[in-house]
Design a protein around this motif. Structure first.
Motif, mmCIF file in Angstrom:
data_model
loop_
_atom_site.group_PDB
_atom_site.id
_atom_site.type_symbol
_atom_site.label_atom_id
_atom_site.label_comp_id
_atom_site.label_asym_id
_atom_site.label_seq_id
_atom_site.Cartn_x
_atom_site.Cartn_y
_atom_site.Cartn_z
ATOM 1 N N SER A 1 2.996 10.892 -8.345
ATOM 2 C CA SER A 1 3.612 10.663 -7.035
ATOM 3 C C SER A 1 2.930 9.517 -6.289
ATOM 4 O O SER A 1 3.600 8.709 -5.635
ATOM 5 C CB SER A 1 3.565 11.945 -6.196
ATOM 6 N N LEU A 2 1.602 9.428 -6.372
ATOM 7 C CA LEU A 2 0.876 8.333 -5.744
ATOM 8 C C LEU A 2 1.274 6.991 -6.348
ATOM 9 O O LEU A 2 1.384 5.984 -5.639
ATOM 10 C CB LEU A 2 -0.638 8.530 -5.884
ATOM 11 N N ARG A 3 1.484 6.961 -7.629
ATOM 12 C CA ARG A 3 1.886 5.712 -8.295
ATOM 13 C C ARG A 3 3.343 5.363 -8.007
ATOM 14 O O ARG A 3 3.719 4.199 -8.085
ATOM 15 C CB ARG A 3 1.643 5.835 -9.801
ATOM 16 N N TRP A 4 4.157 6.345 -7.663
ATOM 17 C CA TRP A 4 5.579 6.165 -7.386
ATOM 18 C C TRP A 4 5.850 5.666 -5.968
ATOM 19 O O TRP A 4 6.731 4.845 -5.746
ATOM 20 C CB TRP A 4 6.289 7.514 -7.611
ATOM 21 N N CYS A 5 5.076 6.118 -5.008
ATOM 22 C CA CYS A 5 5.407 5.905 -3.594
ATOM 23 C C CYS A 5 4.928 4.564 -3.054
ATOM 24 O O CYS A 5 4.076 3.915 -3.646
ATOM 25 C CB CYS A 5 4.830 7.037 -2.744
ATOM 26 N N ASP A 6 5.489 4.181 -1.905
ATOM 27 C CA ASP A 6 4.987 2.996 -1.209
ATOM 28 C C ASP A 6 4.306 3.381 0.100
ATOM 29 O O ASP A 6 3.750 2.540 0.794
ATOM 30 C CB ASP A 6 6.097 1.974 -0.959
ATOM 31 N N SER A 7 4.358 4.663 0.442
ATOM 32 C CA SER A 7 3.739 5.182 1.659
ATOM 33 C C SER A 7 3.250 6.598 1.406
ATOM 34 O O SER A 7 3.821 7.314 0.588
ATOM 35 C CB SER A 7 4.747 5.225 2.808
ATOM 36 N N LYS B 1 -2.094 -0.403 -5.225
ATOM 37 C CA LYS B 1 -1.593 -1.484 -4.371
ATOM 38 C C LYS B 1 -0.167 -1.241 -3.909
ATOM 39 O O LYS B 1 0.317 -1.899 -2.988
ATOM 40 C CB LYS B 1 -1.679 -2.814 -5.105
ATOM 41 N N ASN B 2 0.512 -0.311 -4.542
ATOM 42 C CA ASN B 2 1.883 0.020 -4.159
ATOM 43 C C ASN B 2 1.960 0.720 -2.803
ATOM 44 O O ASN B 2 3.004 0.720 -2.150
ATOM 45 C CB ASN B 2 2.530 0.902 -5.229
ATOM 46 N N ILE B 3 0.856 1.294 -2.343
ATOM 47 C CA ILE B 3 0.864 2.035 -1.073
ATOM 48 C C ILE B 3 0.529 1.071 0.062
ATOM 49 O O ILE B 3 -0.575 0.558 0.160
ATOM 50 C CB ILE B 3 -0.111 3.226 -1.121
ATOM 51 N N LYS B 4 1.541 0.849 0.910
ATOM 52 C CA LYS B 4 1.424 -0.133 1.989
ATOM 53 C C LYS B 4 1.303 0.493 3.371
ATOM 54 O O LYS B 4 1.008 -0.196 4.346
ATOM 55 C CB LYS B 4 2.613 -1.075 1.945
ATOM 56 N N LYS B 5 1.551 1.799 3.445
ATOM 57 C CA LYS B 5 1.478 2.487 4.738
ATOM 58 C C LYS B 5 0.896 3.878 4.545
ATOM 59 O O LYS B 5 1.207 4.562 3.575
ATOM 60 C CB LYS B 5 2.879 2.666 5.339
ATOM 61 N N VAL B 6 0.075 4.278 5.512
ATOM 62 C CA VAL B 6 -0.452 5.638 5.548
ATOM 63 C C VAL B 6 -0.171 6.187 6.938
ATOM 64 O O VAL B 6 -0.466 5.542 7.937
ATOM 65 C CB VAL B 6 -1.976 5.679 5.273
ATOM 66 N N GLY B 7 0.426 7.353 6.968
ATOM 67 C CA GLY B 7 0.639 8.048 8.225
ATOM 68 C C GLY B 7 -0.208 9.309 8.230
ATOM 69 O O GLY B 7 -0.379 9.946 7.186
ATOM 70 N N PHE C 1 -5.709 1.119 -1.395
ATOM 71 C CA PHE C 1 -4.294 0.768 -1.286
ATOM 72 C C PHE C 1 -4.102 -0.735 -1.127
ATOM 73 O O PHE C 1 -5.037 -1.510 -1.304
ATOM 74 C CB PHE C 1 -3.670 1.536 -0.112
ATOM 75 N N ALA C 2 -2.884 -1.144 -0.783
ATOM 76 C CA ALA C 2 -2.577 -2.562 -0.572
ATOM 77 C C ALA C 2 -3.546 -3.144 0.458
ATOM 78 O O ALA C 2 -3.916 -2.458 1.421
ATOM 79 C CB ALA C 2 -1.137 -2.715 -0.102
ATOM 80 N N SER D 1 -8.867 5.979 7.587
ATOM 81 C CA SER D 1 -8.465 4.652 8.038
ATOM 82 C C SER D 1 -9.380 3.533 7.579
ATOM 83 O O SER D 1 -9.021 2.371 7.715
ATOM 84 C CB SER D 1 -8.271 4.601 9.552
ATOM 85 N N THR D 2 -10.508 3.847 6.994
ATOM 86 C CA THR D 2 -11.372 2.783 6.466
ATOM 87 C C THR D 2 -11.563 2.950 4.954
ATOM 88 O O THR D 2 -11.052 2.152 4.186
ATOM 89 C CB THR D 2 -12.736 2.759 7.186
ATOM 90 N N GLY D 3 -12.254 3.982 4.536
ATOM 91 C CA GLY D 3 -12.561 4.162 3.115
ATOM 92 C C GLY D 3 -11.347 4.356 2.230
ATOM 93 O O GLY D 3 -11.214 3.699 1.195
ATOM 94 N N MET D 4 -10.436 5.229 2.623
ATOM 95 C CA MET D 4 -9.289 5.520 1.772
ATOM 96 C C MET D 4 -8.357 4.322 1.648
ATOM 97 O O MET D 4 -7.823 4.051 0.573
ATOM 98 C CB MET D 4 -8.517 6.720 2.298
#
Length: 194
Positions: free
Chosen positions: A70-76, A120-126, A157-158, A150-153
């Protein structure tokens, strides 16, 4: 209340045409064996940790395998959780430990002794999280969960990964129901614009 928040996130995302995979660590899909995600990093997993792509949990543990896929599939990614002791719950930390391993969350070059981003596919984190304390008390305590995510994780990602933080403070005690209802509406609104 976290389930109600997750429902509001999903409602907002789907209202704008987004495809959503909802993963509840306390109730994994039945086709994956159901039950809770096991957050404990086993001794075998620790020994295999730096063997990129060879970690047995990536192929043998259906919950880990599904989350990594799922992590590899998603963009957020949207994380919904209650803040405990000014940090993320243990089950979520265990998911990070077991799923963001070398070869997934990052790649490690032992010669250069450097890490590169693995997702790198993950461009947004909510993040939608509730706190028992006031904002002032949380800031004074350091808000460790917020700092880690908001810093380490985001280093996994992208490079231009955006973080949207939606907190609800003061959950302990006598918070009016109207405050919680308004928060759920705000969450739906926020994620409808993602």
């Amino acid at each position: 209340f976290s389930n109600a928040i997750a429902d509001s996130v999903q409602k907002g995302l789907e209202s704008s045409g987004k495809e959503v995979r909802l993963i509840n660590l306390y109730s994994m899909p039945k086709e994956l064996g159901g039950g809770e995600f096991v957050p404990l990093l086993s001794q075998q997993e620790r020994v295999e940790y730096f063997k990129e792509g060879e970690q047995s949990a990536l192929t043998q543990d259906l919950h880990v395998k599904y989350i990594v896929e799922s992590l590899r599939w998603c963009d957020s990614v949207v994380l919904v959780y209650p803040t405990w002791w000014f940090n993320i719950p243990g089950i979520l930390k265990g998911m990070f430990d077991r799923c963001f391993v070398p070869g997934v969350g990052f790649k490690y070059d032992p010669v250069a002794q450097a890490r590169t981003t693995g997702l790198k596919n993950i461009k947004k984190v909510g993040v939608c999280t509730t706190y028992g304390f006031t904002e002032e008390e949380v800031v004074k305590a350091g808000d460790a969960g917020r700092m880690m995510i908001s810093t380490g994780m985001t280093m996994l990602f992208a490079p231009d990964c955006q973080v949207d933080w939606k907190p609800l403070y003061g959950m302990q005690g006598t918070q009016p129901q109207e405050v919680r209802a308004k928060y759920l509406e705000e969450v739906t609104e926020l994620f409808s614009k993602w």
